[in-house]
Write a protein that holds these residues in place. Structure first.
Motif, PDB file in Angstrom:
ATOM      1  N   GLY A   1      27.209  19.497  64.912  1.00  0.00           N
ATOM      2  CA  GLY A   1      27.598  18.260  65.308  1.00  0.00           C
ATOM      3  C   GLY A   1      27.421  17.084  63.319  1.00  0.00           C
ATOM      4  N   LEU A   2      28.784  17.260  62.444  1.00  0.00           N
ATOM      5  CA  LEU A   2      29.148  17.761  61.364  1.00  0.00           C
ATOM      6  C   LEU A   2      29.292  16.036  60.737  1.00  0.00           C
ATOM      7  N   TRP A   3      29.203  15.796  60.139  1.00  0.00           N
ATOM      8  CA  TRP A   3      29.567  13.816  59.541  1.00  0.00           C
ATOM      9  C   TRP A   3      31.398  13.758  59.172  1.00  0.00           C
TER      10      TRP A   3
ATOM     11  N   THR B   1      16.997  21.991  60.081  1.00  0.00           N
ATOM     12  CA  THR B   1      17.131  20.582  60.066  1.00  0.00           C
ATOM     13  C   THR B   1      16.005  19.618  60.821  1.00  0.00           C
ATOM     14  N   ASP B   2      15.748  18.708  60.984  1.00  0.00           N
ATOM     15  CA  ASP B   2      14.850  17.771  60.963  1.00  0.00           C
ATOM     16  C   ASP B   2      14.155  17.347  62.667  1.00  0.00           C
TER      17      ASP B   2
ATOM     18  N   HIS C   1      19.988  17.254  62.850  1.00  0.00           N
ATOM     19  CA  HIS C   1      19.575  16.599  61.497  1.00  0.00           C
ATOM     20  C   HIS C   1      20.195  15.161  60.974  1.00  0.00           C
ATOM     21  N   HIS C   2      20.451  14.573  60.067  1.00  0.00           N
ATOM     22  CA  HIS C   2      21.046  13.516  59.869  1.00  0.00           C
ATOM     23  C   HIS C   2      22.312  13.781  59.594  1.00  0.00           C
ATOM     24  N   ASP C   3      22.694  14.802  60.279  1.00  0.00           N
ATOM     25  CA  ASP C   3      24.189  13.885  60.775  1.00  0.00           C
ATOM     26  C   ASP C   3      24.547  14.160  62.149  1.00  0.00           C
ATOM     27  N   GLY C   4      23.914  14.533  63.154  1.00  0.00           N
ATOM     28  CA  GLY C   4      24.198  14.587  64.043  1.00  0.00           C
ATOM     29  C   GLY C   4      23.819  15.555  64.896  1.00  0.00           C
TER      30      GLY C   4
END
Length: 181
Positions: free
Chosen positions: A69-71, A94-95, A113-116
């Motif tokens: 899952g990318l921006w 990742t988070d 992560h922050h993008d998905g």
């Protein structure tokens, strides 16, 4: 526990209430915020324990098949864990990460992560497969055309090795289904 997955380790959705009694009895002088931080630290240490539990050396490299899952949208990808050691699957930048064995006996990870969210499938190359078969699988993965049958033809699941460590059973399924998330 979800009957469709055997969770190995997760740092997602930790519930302080599950830890509260232990942390308050062992660390009464800490503030709630300090105990909360300690909960995450202790849980992080448990990941090292799982790596020790899964220090299983396989005869071939492990391929990690990613639905990323990318921006700019979802993309397929892969990488190899050349060491062939299952413990080396339990690393993420990742988070939040949750590693589990699914109902098909596959080791998987959901990595937020922050993008998905990235979805990883870990498989080991079967003994006796030719380099040309591996290259064809990688080409299909790169193009996004690989099917579950393509993957199972060249690789085998890791869940059987993991189930021996933790003592759970996995059903034997021999059907070709689409790669599940």
């Amino acid at each position: 526990m979800n009957e469709n997955r055997h969770i190995i380790w997760s740092n997602y959705d930790l519930n302080y209430e599950d830890w509260k009694e232990f942390l308050e009895s062992e660390y009464p002088d800490l503030s709630d915020n300090e105990r909360l931080a300690l909960m995450y630290e202790i849980n992080g240490d448990y990941l090292d324990d799982e790596r020790s539990n899964l220090n299983i050396q396989l005869s071939r490299p492990i391929i990690v098949i990613g639905d990323l899952g990318l921006w700019y949208g979802r993309r397929m990808g892969y990488k190899e864990i050349k060491s062939g050691n299952i413990s080396d699957c339990l690393y993420s930048d990742t988070d939040y990460s949750t590693w589990y064995v699914d109902k098909l006996g596959d080791l998987r990870c959901e990595a937020i992560h922050h993008d998905g969210t990235n979805h990883y499938l870990y498989r080991v190359y079967k003994d006796g497969v030719r380099d040309s078969q591996i290259d064809l699988l990688k080409e299909k993965l790169y193009r996004g055309t690989a099917t579950r049958a393509d993957i199972t033809r060249v690789t085998r699941r890791l869940g059987d090795d993991i189930a021996k460590v933790y003592g759970f059973s996995i059903s034997r399924q021999r059907q070709a289904v689409a790669v599940e998330r």
